[in-house]
Design a protein around this motif. Structure first.
Motif, mmCIF file in Angstrom:
data_model
loop_
_atom_site.group_PDB
_atom_site.id
_atom_site.type_symbol
_atom_site.label_atom_id
_atom_site.label_comp_id
_atom_site.label_asym_id
_atom_site.label_seq_id
_atom_site.Cartn_x
_atom_site.Cartn_y
_atom_site.Cartn_z
ATOM 1 N N PHE A 123 0.843 -1.192 0.000
ATOM 2 C CA PHE A 123 0.000 0.000 0.000
ATOM 3 C C PHE A 123 0.876 1.239 0.000
ATOM 4 N N ALA A 166 0.439 5.168 1.072
ATOM 5 C CA ALA A 166 -0.418 6.217 1.673
ATOM 6 C C ALA A 166 0.236 7.554 1.330
ATOM 7 N N GLY A 167 0.975 8.150 2.279
ATOM 8 C CA GLY A 167 1.685 9.399 1.962
ATOM 9 C C GLY A 167 2.972 9.156 1.183
ATOM 10 N N GLY A 168 3.498 7.949 1.264
ATOM 11 C CA GLY A 168 4.718 7.599 0.544
ATOM 12 C C GLY A 168 6.002 8.071 1.212
ATOM 13 N N THR A 169 5.914 8.655 2.410
ATOM 14 C CA THR A 169 7.117 9.249 3.011
ATOM 15 C C THR A 169 8.064 8.194 3.597
ATOM 16 N N ASP A 170 7.578 6.998 3.831
ATOM 17 C CA ASP A 170 8.475 5.878 4.156
ATOM 18 C C ASP A 170 8.723 5.031 2.915
ATOM 19 N N LEU A 171 7.656 4.676 2.244
ATOM 20 C CA LEU A 171 7.779 3.736 1.118
ATOM 21 C C LEU A 171 8.673 4.281 0.007
ATOM 22 N N THR A 174 1.029 9.690 7.121
ATOM 23 C CA THR A 174 -0.188 9.314 7.844
ATOM 24 C C THR A 174 0.129 8.445 9.060
ATOM 25 N N ASP A 219 6.995 7.815 15.713
ATOM 26 C CA ASP A 219 6.617 8.718 16.811
ATOM 27 C C ASP A 219 5.150 8.602 17.219
ATOM 28 N N VAL A 268 -4.717 -1.753 7.237
ATOM 29 C CA VAL A 268 -5.022 -1.063 8.499
ATOM 30 C C VAL A 268 -6.062 0.004 8.172
#
Ligand code: FAD
Length: 266
Positions: free
Chosen positions: A24, A26-31, A96, A109, A153
């Motif tokens: 998935f 979502a915001g893409g900030t990790d992926l 997110t 966090d 989730v």
């Protein structure tokens, strides 16, 4: 790389059921960091950005697609404090809570708040519908969760009557744009203090022995706080890595927890 832009939850779940290996977005900030660094090359990506259902939020149910920017202004003081420390305004506008949970980094966090609140994770699959997983059964290791390959989730479920006295703080190498070396969330209610920590174990943890000790005290004296900090430092299970040493993390965990208990006692 195949890209599927889901328009609603059913489409997202159907896409995932057909492609169990899909990830998935979502915001893409990790992926996208993983993809850009070539650490991860998913064959299929299912984008959740158009799935409005995931963006619903109420005090008892926070949709997985709710961004840090919204959580900063949300009703839960500790989560709002944590949200304000995440990355930069750009990261908070895109990232997110669901992505933080999906990554399940020990340094996430949002996770100490979930642990201190005794919140649960709501997950859904096309085949079996919805289930609710207590936080301590959901996070099972470093970047490992009990989410099944066909599940998404959908939300964080927050227990009724969560006390308003909540304090979050983190320690890192800078004051801003920093991943936690140690993070801590304290909630004070009628039943006493709840103390959760991040970056000091493979998963977010509760300092249960320290909670028991401080909650048995009739008044919060300096001596009680010293003992409390000592137990927190003993109870955590940190490692040494590129961000810090085990010894520093133990020390900082005690200092941070003590400070937040003092702050939430005022
Ligand atoms: C510069 C920078 C600074 C950062 N600073 C911080 C920080 O201070 N604190 C912090 O905690 N994090 C930080 N992060 C990490 C990141 O921003 C957060 O973890 C964020 O919450 C991830 O959310 P996202 O929506 O971008 O997730 P994505 O990158 O879209 O997804 C992350 C993972 O979760 C999965 N996922 C996403 N949504 C769902 C869902 N609904 N169901 C199941 N799986 C899902 C994805 O498949 C992926 O594996 C930072 C990142 C960057 C790039």
């Amino acid at each position: 790389m195949e890209f599927v832009a889901a328009h609603d939850l059913d489409e997202a779940l159907a896409a995932k059921a057909q492609r169990p290996e899909a990830v998935f977005l979502a915001g893409g900030t990790d992926l996208m960091v993983e993809v850009n660094l070539a650490h991860h090359r998913p064959a299929s990506v299912v984008s959740l950005r158009r799935v409005a259902d995931l963006r619903d939020a109420s005090p008892n149910r926070i949709g997985a697609g709710v961004t840090w920017a919204r959580l900063e202004r949300g009703p839960h003081r500790g989560l709002a404090q944590a949200a304000r420390t995440v990355g930069s305004p750009q990261i908070r506008a895109a990232g997110t809570i669901g992505g933080n949970i999906g990554t399940a980094s020990p340094a996430g966090d949002g996770l100490p708040w979930i642990a201190a609140a005794d919140a649960s994770i709501e997950a859904r699959s096309a085949a079996r519908g919805t289930r609710v997983i207590p936080w301590n059964e959901f996070f099972i290791g470093v970047k490992r969760t009990s989410l099944l390959s066909d599940e998404i989730v959908t939300a964080v479920i927050v227990p009724d009557g969560l006390p308003e006295h909540q304090e979050f703080a983190k320690v890192g190498v800078r004051n801003a744009m920093v991943i936690s070396t140690v993070s801590c969330l304290v909630i004070r209610g009628d039943d006493g203090f709840r103390v959760a920590l991040g970056s000091v174990a493979p998963t977010p943890i509760r300092a249960s022995r320290a909670e028991e000790m401080i909650n048995a005290e009739s008044s919060i004296t300096a001596a009680a706080l010293d003992e409390f900090a000592r137990i927190v430092s003993q109870e955590v299970k940190p490692i040494s890595d590129h961000r810090s040493t085990e010894a520093y993390r133990r020390h900082a965990a005690g200092v941070l927890a003590r400070r937040l208990v003092e702050r939430s006692s005022r």
